[in-house]
Design a protein around this motif. Structure first.
Motif, PDB file in Angstrom:
ATOM      1  N   ALA A 161       0.835  -1.201   0.000  1.00 45.19           N
ATOM      2  CA  ALA A 161       0.000   0.000   0.000  1.00 45.19           C
ATOM      3  C   ALA A 161       0.869   1.249   0.000  1.00 45.19           C
ATOM      4  O   ALA A 161       0.536   2.251  -0.649  1.00 45.19           O
ATOM      5  CB  ALA A 161      -0.915  -0.013   1.226  1.00 45.19           C
ATOM      6  N   ALA A 162       1.981   1.198   0.716  1.00 47.34           N
ATOM      7  CA  ALA A 162       2.894   2.343   0.726  1.00 47.34           C
ATOM      8  C   ALA A 162       3.451   2.586  -0.661  1.00 47.34           C
ATOM      9  O   ALA A 162       3.620   3.732  -1.088  1.00 47.34           O
ATOM     10  CB  ALA A 162       4.023   2.091   1.725  1.00 47.34           C
ATOM     11  N   LYS A 163       3.729   1.502  -1.409  1.00 43.27           N
ATOM     12  CA  LYS A 163       4.230   1.651  -2.767  1.00 43.27           C
ATOM     13  C   LYS A 163       3.192   2.318  -3.658  1.00 43.27           C
ATOM     14  O   LYS A 163       3.509   3.146  -4.512  1.00 43.27           O
ATOM     15  CB  LYS A 163       4.626   0.291  -3.332  1.00 43.27           C
ATOM     16  CG  LYS A 163       5.353   0.386  -4.658  1.00 43.27           C
ATOM     17  CD  LYS A 163       5.626  -0.963  -5.261  1.00 43.27           C
ATOM     18  CE  LYS A 163       4.411  -1.493  -5.964  1.00 43.27           C
ATOM     19  NZ  LYS A 163       4.692  -2.680  -6.784  1.00 43.27           N
ATOM     20  N   GLU A 164       1.911   1.965  -3.438  1.00 48.82           N
ATOM     21  CA  GLU A 164       0.856   2.564  -4.238  1.00 48.82           C
ATOM     22  C   GLU A 164       0.805   4.075  -4.030  1.00 48.82           C
ATOM     23  O   GLU A 164       0.503   4.842  -4.934  1.00 48.82           O
ATOM     24  CB  GLU A 164      -0.493   1.944  -3.868  1.00 48.82           C
ATOM     25  CG  GLU A 164      -0.741   0.587  -4.494  1.00 48.82           C
ATOM     26  CD  GLU A 164      -0.832   0.683  -6.002  1.00 48.82           C
ATOM     27  OE1 GLU A 164      -1.480   1.618  -6.507  1.00 48.82           O
ATOM     28  OE2 GLU A 164      -0.241  -0.174  -6.669  1.00 48.82           O
ATOM     29  N   ARG A 165       1.105   4.514  -2.786  1.00 47.21           N
ATOM     30  CA  ARG A 165       1.048   5.940  -2.483  1.00 47.21           C
ATOM     31  C   ARG A 165       2.304   6.671  -2.927  1.00 47.21           C
ATOM     32  O   ARG A 165       2.317   7.891  -3.003  1.00 47.21           O
ATOM     33  CB  ARG A 165       0.860   6.136  -0.978  1.00 47.21           C
ATOM     34  CG  ARG A 165      -0.470   5.622  -0.444  1.00 47.21           C
ATOM     35  CD  ARG A 165      -0.695   6.101   0.964  1.00 47.21           C
ATOM     36  NE  ARG A 165       0.334   5.627   1.881  1.00 47.21           N
ATOM     37  CZ  ARG A 165       0.254   4.485   2.557  1.00 47.21           C
ATOM     38  NH1 ARG A 165      -0.796   3.703   2.398  1.00 47.21           N
ATOM     39  NH2 ARG A 165       1.220   4.120   3.383  1.00 47.21           N
ATOM     40  N   ALA A 166       3.383   5.934  -3.208  1.00 45.51           N
ATOM     41  CA  ALA A 166       4.659   6.568  -3.527  1.00 45.51           C
ATOM     42  C   ALA A 166       4.599   7.230  -4.898  1.00 45.51           C
ATOM     43  O   ALA A 166       3.964   6.735  -5.826  1.00 45.51           O
ATOM     44  CB  ALA A 166       5.782   5.536  -3.489  1.00 45.51           C
ATOM     45  N   MET A 233      14.222  -5.079 -15.899  1.00 44.89           N
ATOM     46  CA  MET A 233      14.530  -4.684 -14.526  1.00 44.89           C
ATOM     47  C   MET A 233      13.773  -5.571 -13.537  1.00 44.89           C
ATOM     48  O   MET A 233      12.552  -5.659 -13.589  1.00 44.89           O
ATOM     49  CB  MET A 233      14.151  -3.215 -14.306  1.00 44.89           C
ATOM     50  CG  MET A 233      14.845  -2.241 -15.251  1.00 44.89           C
ATOM     51  SD  MET A 233      16.646  -2.222 -15.084  1.00 44.89           S
ATOM     52  CE  MET A 233      16.809  -1.577 -13.431  1.00 44.89           C
ATOM     53  N   HIS A 234      14.539  -6.231 -12.670  1.00 47.31           N
ATOM     54  CA  HIS A 234      13.959  -7.043 -11.602  1.00 47.31           C
ATOM     55  C   HIS A 234      14.243  -6.453 -10.230  1.00 47.31           C
ATOM     56  O   HIS A 234      13.417  -6.517  -9.333  1.00 47.31           O
ATOM     57  CB  HIS A 234      14.511  -8.470 -11.656  1.00 47.31           C
ATOM     58  CG  HIS A 234      14.118  -9.238 -12.874  1.00 47.31           C
ATOM     59  ND1 HIS A 234      12.938  -9.948 -12.959  1.00 47.31           N
ATOM     60  CD2 HIS A 234      14.735  -9.395 -14.072  1.00 47.31           C
ATOM     61  CE1 HIS A 234      12.849 -10.521 -14.150  1.00 47.31           C
ATOM     62  NE2 HIS A 234      13.935 -10.203 -14.843  1.00 47.31           N
ATOM     63  N   HIS A 235      15.422  -5.907 -10.042  1.00 50.72           N
ATOM     64  CA  HIS A 235      15.851  -5.360  -8.763  1.00 50.72           C
ATOM     65  C   HIS A 235      16.575  -4.052  -9.018  1.00 50.72           C
ATOM     66  O   HIS A 235      17.140  -3.841 -10.103  1.00 50.72           O
ATOM     67  CB  HIS A 235      16.805  -6.328  -8.052  1.00 50.72           C
ATOM     68  CG  HIS A 235      16.180  -7.617  -7.627  1.00 50.72           C
ATOM     69  ND1 HIS A 235      15.262  -7.701  -6.602  1.00 50.72           N
ATOM     70  CD2 HIS A 235      16.326  -8.872  -8.107  1.00 50.72           C
ATOM     71  CE1 HIS A 235      14.879  -8.958  -6.463  1.00 50.72           C
ATOM     72  NE2 HIS A 235      15.509  -9.694  -7.374  1.00 50.72           N
ATOM     73  N   PRO A 236      16.617  -3.177  -8.018  1.00 53.24           N
ATOM     74  CA  PRO A 236      15.921  -3.275  -6.729  1.00 53.24           C
ATOM     75  C   PRO A 236      14.487  -2.781  -6.842  1.00 53.24           C
ATOM     76  O   PRO A 236      14.196  -1.946  -7.686  1.00 53.24           O
ATOM     77  CB  PRO A 236      16.748  -2.360  -5.814  1.00 53.24           C
ATOM     78  CG  PRO A 236      17.310  -1.340  -6.743  1.00 53.24           C
ATOM     79  CD  PRO A 236      17.552  -2.031  -8.060  1.00 53.24           C
ATOM     80  N   PRO A 237      13.589  -3.284  -5.993  1.00 55.10           N
ATOM     81  CA  PRO A 237      12.174  -2.898  -6.078  1.00 55.10           C
ATOM     82  C   PRO A 237      11.907  -1.596  -5.328  1.00 55.10           C
ATOM     83  O   PRO A 237      11.438  -1.593  -4.200  1.00 55.10           O
ATOM     84  CB  PRO A 237      11.466  -4.085  -5.412  1.00 55.10           C
ATOM     85  CG  PRO A 237      12.468  -4.605  -4.427  1.00 55.10           C
ATOM     86  CD  PRO A 237      13.820  -4.371  -5.028  1.00 55.10           C
ATOM     87  N   PHE A 238      12.227  -0.450  -5.930  1.00 58.07           N
ATOM     88  CA  PHE A 238      11.990   0.839  -5.308  1.00 58.07           C
ATOM     89  C   PHE A 238      10.488   1.102  -5.196  1.00 58.07           C
ATOM     90  O   PHE A 238       9.691   0.622  -6.010  1.00 58.07           O
ATOM     91  CB  PHE A 238      12.629   1.958  -6.136  1.00 58.07           C
ATOM     92  CG  PHE A 238      14.128   1.949  -6.109  1.00 58.07           C
ATOM     93  CD1 PHE A 238      14.815   2.149  -4.921  1.00 58.07           C
ATOM     94  CD2 PHE A 238      14.846   1.752  -7.272  1.00 58.07           C
ATOM     95  CE1 PHE A 238      16.195   2.152  -4.905  1.00 58.07           C
ATOM     96  CE2 PHE A 238      16.224   1.747  -7.261  1.00 58.07           C
ATOM     97  CZ  PHE A 238      16.901   1.946  -6.071  1.00 58.07           C
ATOM     98  N   PRO A 239      10.094   1.917  -4.218  1.00 52.50           N
ATOM     99  CA  PRO A 239       8.679   2.316  -4.140  1.00 52.50           C
ATOM    100  C   PRO A 239       8.243   2.992  -5.431  1.00 52.50           C
ATOM    101  O   PRO A 239       9.005   3.720  -6.062  1.00 52.50           O
ATOM    102  CB  PRO A 239       8.672   3.306  -2.960  1.00 52.50           C
ATOM    103  CG  PRO A 239       9.852   2.913  -2.128  1.00 52.50           C
ATOM    104  CD  PRO A 239      10.900   2.439  -3.099  1.00 52.50           C
ATOM    105  N   ALA A 240       7.004   2.739  -5.825  1.00 52.69           N
ATOM    106  CA  ALA A 240       6.384   3.284  -7.043  1.00 52.69           C
ATOM    107  C   ALA A 240       6.872   2.601  -8.305  1.00 52.69           C
ATOM    108  O   ALA A 240       6.437   2.940  -9.395  1.00 52.69           O
ATOM    109  CB  ALA A 240       6.592   4.795  -7.152  1.00 52.69           C
ATOM    110  N   PHE A 241       7.770   1.639  -8.186  1.00 52.82           N
ATOM    111  CA  PHE A 241       8.219   0.865  -9.345  1.00 52.82           C
ATOM    112  C   PHE A 241       7.635  -0.537  -9.218  1.00 52.82           C
ATOM    113  O   PHE A 241       7.471  -1.050  -8.110  1.00 52.82           O
ATOM    114  CB  PHE A 241       9.746   0.771  -9.383  1.00 52.82           C
ATOM    115  CG  PHE A 241      10.425   2.044  -9.801  1.00 52.82           C
ATOM    116  CD1 PHE A 241      11.273   2.060 -10.889  1.00 52.82           C
ATOM    117  CD2 PHE A 241      10.218   3.222  -9.109  1.00 52.82           C
ATOM    118  CE1 PHE A 241      11.914   3.233 -11.281  1.00 52.82           C
ATOM    119  CE2 PHE A 241      10.845   4.399  -9.489  1.00 52.82           C
ATOM    120  CZ  PHE A 241      11.694   4.400 -10.580  1.00 52.82           C
ATOM    121  N   ASP A 242       7.330  -1.145 -10.342  1.00 54.38           N
ATOM    122  CA  ASP A 242       6.649  -2.438 -10.312  1.00 54.38           C
ATOM    123  C   ASP A 242       7.373  -3.441 -11.201  1.00 54.38           C
ATOM    124  O   ASP A 242       6.943  -3.723 -12.314  1.00 54.38           O
ATOM    125  CB  ASP A 242       5.202  -2.266 -10.775  1.00 54.38           C
ATOM    126  CG  ASP A 242       4.370  -3.514 -10.528  1.00 54.38           C
ATOM    127  OD1 ASP A 242       4.810  -4.368  -9.731  1.00 54.38           O
ATOM    128  OD2 ASP A 242       3.292  -3.632 -11.131  1.00 54.38           O
TER     129      ASP A 242
END
Length: 322
Positions: A161-166, A233-242
């Protein structure tokens, strides 16, 4: 566990290894073309950063390997550290390599770190040092570090959910590239053309790389292009990236290349040479990004929903460019 791993420090991973091929002009040319360095002084000498190339054994390996590296990896994998990622490398150069040189090398497991916890997971950093010679004379050294790790557990629903808000990263706009982003806001992909030699260029620069002229004119690209190269791109999984998503080096019809996301097709269906067309993706109320949609019969069964999560890297690619 750590004491068992430390026992490998100082052990030889290769003794008197011999490069499979001598330093040669075709490989130098391929390297330079891939790096966009076709106008340099090579291949009279090999680019220094090719040092590791001449020691690579390919799929069949090199004579001189001791098997110690394989033993260390087997020990780590038995303990659950099944994933691997390269983290960094350091090189030193003592003299240029020239066509005809035949390299020899020794490799040593220099260090194994204590157990470390990273965003990827928990594991051990393993550093290997390779000393490269020609006719017994040192020509360079190469230190390579990897992380052998156990992948971290998947993020919780709260972190998702935090990623969705990023927010996606904002491009860095300066006096050199402001015109490009103004064009994007107006739905135009603008490229510079040198007023003196007429050479098109991208990304935006204050001067021409061909003739040095500081005078230029912007013009609108057609938006047609093809995938020149790409990464997933697989890594790193930054917020707002999918992740995973495809980031392509797109060769435009105007003869320049730019980095952007390839959308409209699953990431594992992107191919070199695939035709693409420009479109503009509205990321949020403040940010629009140029992306490239695969065209023609890709055979991938893509739909519009594929593009929403694959626009992540473009802002960083353009904003952190020149």
């Amino acid at each position: 566990m750590y004491e068992r791993l430390r026992a490998y420090e100082g052990q030889a991973a290769a003794n008197s290894g011999v490069g499979k091929d001598p330093v040669n002009e075709p490989m130098i040319r391929h390297w330079c073309e891939a790096m966009g360095d076709a106008g340099s002084a090579y291949p009279a000498t090999a680019p220094a950063t090719m040092l590791q190339v001449w020691t690579m054994g390919g799929l069949s390996g090199n004579a001189g390997r001791t098997g110690v590296y394989d033993e260390l990896f087997a020990l780590l994998e038995e303990a659950g550290y099944t994933s691997i990622v390269a983290t960094d490398s350091e090189q030193e150069y003592f003299r240029p390599l020239r066509p005809g040189d035949r390299v020899t090398f020794d490799a040593t497991i220099e260090s194994v770190s204590p157990r470390k916890t990273t965003k990827l997971g928990t594991g051990y950093f393993v550093t290997t040092r390779m000393d490269v010679r020609v006719d017994g004379e040192p020509v360079g050294s190469h230190r390579f570090r990897i992380l052998k790790y156990a992948p971290a557990a998947k993020r919780s629903a709260q972190s998702a959910a935090a990623k969705e808000r990023a927010q996606r990263p904002r491009p860095v706009v300066n006096r050199d590239n402001a015109g490009f982003w103004e064009g994007v806001a107006d739905g135009k992909l603008l490229i510079q053309r040198c007023d003196a030699c007429r050479t098109p260029r991208f990304p935006w620069l204050p001067g021409c790389g061909s003739c040095g002229s500081a005078h230029w004119t912007a013009f609108e690209a057609s938006g047609a292009g093809a995938v020149f190269s790409y990464v997933v791109m697989h890594h790193p999984p930054f917020p707002a990236f999918d992740p995973p998503y495809a980031v392509g080096l797109i060769e435009l019809a105007e003869g320049v290349r730019m980095i952007s996301n390839v959308v409209g097709v699953p990431y594992d269906k992107v191919r070199i040479g695939m035709p693409v067309e420009l479109e503009f993706l509205r990321v949020d109320a403040e940010l629009t990004l140029p992306v490239f949609r695969a065209t023609g019969d890709t055979g991938a069964g893509a739909s519009d929903s594929d593009s929403g999560s694959e626009s992540d890297s473009n802002a960083a690619a353009h904003g952190k460019g020149r």
